[in-house]
Design a protein around this motif. Sequence first.
Motif, PDB file in Angstrom:
ATOM      1  N   ARG A  37       1.058  -1.050  -0.466  1.00  0.00           N
ATOM      2  CA  ARG A  37       0.238   0.387  -0.048  1.00  0.00           C
ATOM      3  C   ARG A  37       1.165   1.445  -0.216  1.00  0.00           C
ATOM      4  O   ARG A  37       1.762   1.606   0.757  1.00  0.00           O
ATOM      5  CB  ARG A  37      -1.416   0.055   1.137  1.00  0.00           C
ATOM      6  N   ILE A  38       0.514   2.336  -0.495  1.00  0.00           N
ATOM      7  CA  ILE A  38       1.246   3.623  -1.147  1.00  0.00           C
ATOM      8  C   ILE A  38       0.487   5.041  -0.849  1.00  0.00           C
ATOM      9  O   ILE A  38      -0.843   4.774  -1.043  1.00  0.00           O
ATOM     10  CB  ILE A  38       2.023   3.174  -2.162  1.00  0.00           C
ATOM     11  N   ALA A  39       0.432   5.548  -0.418  1.00  0.00           N
ATOM     12  CA  ALA A  39       0.382   6.955  -0.354  1.00  0.00           C
ATOM     13  C   ALA A  39       1.165   8.200  -1.063  1.00  0.00           C
ATOM     14  O   ALA A  39       2.328   7.923  -1.617  1.00  0.00           O
ATOM     15  CB  ALA A  39       0.252   7.343   0.663  1.00  0.00           C
ATOM     16  N   VAL A  40       0.288   9.023  -1.637  1.00  0.00           N
ATOM     17  CA  VAL A  40       1.323  10.180  -2.338  1.00  0.00           C
ATOM     18  C   VAL A  40       1.296  11.606  -1.289  1.00  0.00           C
ATOM     19  O   VAL A  40       0.690  11.405  -0.844  1.00  0.00           O
ATOM     20  CB  VAL A  40       0.085  11.089  -3.847  1.00  0.00           C
ATOM     21  N   THR A  41       2.310  11.700  -1.933  1.00  0.00           N
ATOM     22  CA  THR A  41       3.579  12.324  -1.078  1.00  0.00           C
ATOM     23  C   THR A  41       3.899  14.228  -1.411  1.00  0.00           C
ATOM     24  O   THR A  41       3.253  14.991  -0.985  1.00  0.00           O
ATOM     25  CB  THR A  41       4.888  12.287  -0.257  1.00  0.00           C
ATOM     26  N   ALA A  42       3.129  13.649  -3.190  1.00  0.00           N
ATOM     27  CA  ALA A  42       3.143  15.238  -4.046  1.00  0.00           C
ATOM     28  C   ALA A  42       1.995  15.586  -3.940  1.00  0.00           C
ATOM     29  O   ALA A  42       1.146  15.332  -3.126  1.00  0.00           O
ATOM     30  CB  ALA A  42       3.631  15.204  -5.434  1.00  0.00           C
ATOM     31  N   THR A  43       2.272  17.627  -4.252  1.00  0.00           N
ATOM     32  CA  THR A  43       0.505  17.779  -4.131  1.00  0.00           C
ATOM     33  C   THR A  43      -0.288  17.188  -5.230  1.00  0.00           C
ATOM     34  O   THR A  43      -1.336  16.679  -5.192  1.00  0.00           O
ATOM     35  CB  THR A  43       1.079  19.416  -4.942  1.00  0.00           C
ATOM     36  N   SER A  44       0.040  16.585  -6.311  1.00  0.00           N
ATOM     37  CA  SER A  44      -0.521  15.114  -7.421  1.00  0.00           C
ATOM     38  C   SER A  44       0.559  14.938  -8.211  1.00  0.00           C
ATOM     39  O   SER A  44       1.180  15.234  -7.997  1.00  0.00           O
ATOM     40  CB  SER A  44      -1.328  16.348  -8.856  1.00  0.00           C
ATOM     41  N   VAL A  45       0.138  14.046  -8.609  1.00  0.00           N
ATOM     42  CA  VAL A  45       0.846  13.026  -9.382  1.00  0.00           C
ATOM     43  C   VAL A  45      -0.195  12.027 -10.431  1.00  0.00           C
ATOM     44  O   VAL A  45      -0.667  11.936 -10.333  1.00  0.00           O
ATOM     45  CB  VAL A  45       2.122  11.704  -8.489  1.00  0.00           C
ATOM     46  N   ASN A  46       0.628  11.873 -12.142  1.00  0.00           N
ATOM     47  CA  ASN A  46       0.286  11.270 -12.704  1.00  0.00           C
ATOM     48  C   ASN A  46       0.710   9.980 -12.391  1.00  0.00           C
ATOM     49  O   ASN A  46       1.771   9.459 -12.494  1.00  0.00           O
ATOM     50  CB  ASN A  46       0.699  11.481 -14.075  1.00  0.00           C
ATOM     51  N   ILE A  47      -0.606   9.189 -12.633  1.00  0.00           N
ATOM     52  CA  ILE A  47      -0.362   7.601 -13.609  1.00  0.00           C
ATOM     53  C   ILE A  47      -0.593   7.487 -14.706  1.00  0.00           C
ATOM     54  O   ILE A  47      -1.693   7.680 -14.613  1.00  0.00           O
ATOM     55  CB  ILE A  47      -1.847   6.996 -12.214  1.00  0.00           C
ATOM     56  N   ARG A  48       0.247   7.030 -15.380  1.00  0.00           N
ATOM     57  CA  ARG A  48       0.126   6.523 -16.488  1.00  0.00           C
ATOM     58  C   ARG A  48       0.318   4.940 -16.557  1.00  0.00           C
ATOM     59  O   ARG A  48      -0.012   4.131 -16.161  1.00  0.00           O
ATOM     60  CB  ARG A  48       1.899   7.099 -16.964  1.00  0.00           C
ATOM     61  N   VAL A  49      -0.004   5.191 -18.250  1.00  0.00           N
ATOM     62  CA  VAL A  49      -0.118   3.490 -19.067  1.00  0.00           C
ATOM     63  C   VAL A  49       0.417   2.902 -18.795  1.00  0.00           C
ATOM     64  O   VAL A  49       1.080   1.882 -19.443  1.00  0.00           O
ATOM     65  CB  VAL A  49      -1.602   3.509 -20.527  1.00  0.00           C
ATOM     66  N   ALA A  50       1.967   3.781 -18.718  1.00  0.00           N
ATOM     67  CA  ALA A  50       3.599   2.718 -19.204  1.00  0.00           C
ATOM     68  C   ALA A  50       4.649   3.519 -18.111  1.00  0.00           C
ATOM     69  O   ALA A  50       4.590   4.888 -18.292  1.00  0.00           O
ATOM     70  CB  ALA A  50       3.542   2.802 -21.223  1.00  0.00           C
ATOM     71  N   PRO A  51       5.761   3.151 -17.950  1.00  0.00           N
ATOM     72  CA  PRO A  51       6.205   3.807 -17.081  1.00  0.00           C
ATOM     73  C   PRO A  51       7.220   5.230 -17.688  1.00  0.00           C
ATOM     74  O   PRO A  51       8.219   4.119 -18.041  1.00  0.00           O
ATOM     75  CB  PRO A  51       7.494   2.471 -16.762  1.00  0.00           C
ATOM     76  N   GLU A  52       6.555   5.488 -18.499  1.00  0.00           N
ATOM     77  CA  GLU A  52       7.583   6.389 -18.994  1.00  0.00           C
ATOM     78  C   GLU A  52       6.354   7.791 -18.849  1.00  0.00           C
ATOM     79  O   GLU A  52       5.413   8.326 -19.008  1.00  0.00           O
ATOM     80  CB  GLU A  52       6.893   6.324 -20.952  1.00  0.00           C
ATOM     81  N   VAL A  53       8.040   9.164 -19.093  1.00  0.00           N
ATOM     82  CA  VAL A  53       7.187  10.165 -18.907  1.00  0.00           C
ATOM     83  C   VAL A  53       6.255  10.949 -19.234  1.00  0.00           C
ATOM     84  O   VAL A  53       5.672  11.751 -19.165  1.00  0.00           O
ATOM     85  CB  VAL A  53       8.540  11.304 -18.603  1.00  0.00           C
ATOM     86  N   ASP A  54       6.420  10.616 -20.921  1.00  0.00           N
ATOM     87  CA  ASP A  54       4.821  11.365 -21.787  1.00  0.00           C
ATOM     88  C   ASP A  54       4.016  10.034 -22.282  1.00  0.00           C
ATOM     89  O   ASP A  54       3.080  10.503 -22.635  1.00  0.00           O
ATOM     90  CB  ASP A  54       5.792  11.657 -22.950  1.00  0.00           C
ATOM     91  N   ALA A  55       4.479   9.315 -21.513  1.00  0.00           N
ATOM     92  CA  ALA A  55       2.284   8.013 -21.677  1.00  0.00           C
ATOM     93  C   ALA A  55       1.474   8.524 -21.005  1.00  0.00           C
ATOM     94  O   ALA A  55       1.037   9.995 -20.471  1.00  0.00           O
ATOM     95  CB  ALA A  55       2.571   7.134 -20.641  1.00  0.00           C
ATOM     96  N   PRO A  56       0.374   8.691 -21.673  1.00  0.00           N
ATOM     97  CA  PRO A  56      -0.435   9.164 -21.658  1.00  0.00           C
ATOM     98  C   PRO A  56      -1.093   8.437 -19.976  1.00  0.00           C
ATOM     99  O   PRO A  56      -1.330   8.204 -19.115  1.00  0.00           O
ATOM    100  CB  PRO A  56      -1.692   8.413 -22.471  1.00  0.00           C
ATOM    101  N   THR A  57      -2.118   9.600 -19.588  1.00  0.00           N
ATOM    102  CA  THR A  57      -2.440   9.969 -17.896  1.00  0.00           C
ATOM    103  C   THR A  57      -3.888   8.732 -17.891  1.00  0.00           C
ATOM    104  O   THR A  57      -4.561   9.411 -18.144  1.00  0.00           O
ATOM    105  CB  THR A  57      -2.579  11.304 -17.159  1.00  0.00           C
ATOM    106  N   LEU A  58      -4.052   7.995 -16.482  1.00  0.00           N
ATOM    107  CA  LEU A  58      -4.913   6.948 -16.456  1.00  0.00           C
ATOM    108  C   LEU A  58      -5.794   8.025 -15.472  1.00  0.00           C
ATOM    109  O   LEU A  58      -6.568   8.133 -15.244  1.00  0.00           O
ATOM    110  CB  LEU A  58      -5.069   5.908 -16.224  1.00  0.00           C
ATOM    111  N   THR A  59      -5.149   8.834 -14.803  1.00  0.00           N
ATOM    112  CA  THR A  59      -5.653   9.392 -13.592  1.00  0.00           C
ATOM    113  C   THR A  59      -4.624  10.401 -12.244  1.00  0.00           C
ATOM    114  O   THR A  59      -3.468   9.598 -13.207  1.00  0.00           O
ATOM    115  CB  THR A  59      -6.146   8.760 -12.282  1.00  0.00           C
ATOM    116  N   GLN A  60      -5.058  11.115 -11.617  1.00  0.00           N
ATOM    117  CA  GLN A  60      -3.850  11.598 -11.024  1.00  0.00           C
ATOM    118  C   GLN A  60      -4.385  11.520  -9.576  1.00  0.00           C
ATOM    119  O   GLN A  60      -5.341  12.001  -9.239  1.00  0.00           O
ATOM    120  CB  GLN A  60      -4.112  13.560 -11.467  1.00  0.00           C
TER     121      GLN A  60
END
Length: 113
Positions: A37-60
Motif C-alpha cells: 500500500r502506498i500514499a501520494v506525497t506530492a501535491t499531485s502525481v500522474n498515474i500513466r499507462v506505461a513507465p514513460e514520462v510522456d505516456a498518456p495519463t490514466l488518473t492523477q
Amino acid sequence: MAASTIAATLLPVSPAKATPASGGPVSPTISYCATGRIAVTATSVNIRVAPEVDAPTLTQGQNGYQYDCIGYTLGDRYTACGVSNGNGWLVIPFGRPVSYYGYAVQACFRDVS
C-alpha cells in the motif's frame, strides 16, 4: 512536480492489461512493494499507462491518496519530488480482479503500513 499534458493528436493507448497465468494476473514488476500500500506525497502525481514520462495519463493522484502497489519496475528517467535522474516506477493495479496496471514515479510516494 509540474503536470505533463498530452497532445490531443496522440493516438489512444491502452493501459497494460493483466494476463491470466497459473490462475492469476502476470505482474510486470521487478521487485515488490514493502507493504503493498502506498500514499501520494506530492501535491499531485500522474498515474500513466506505461513507465514513460510522456505516456498518456490514466488518473492523477492527489496528496494523501492511497493505492494498492504490487511492485516497481524500471522505466524512463525523471526528475520529481526531490529526485533527479530517477527511473523507478510503481506498478498500481486497477480493478477487482485486476484488469490493468498504472505506473507512477516512485519518488512521489511513501509506503503505508
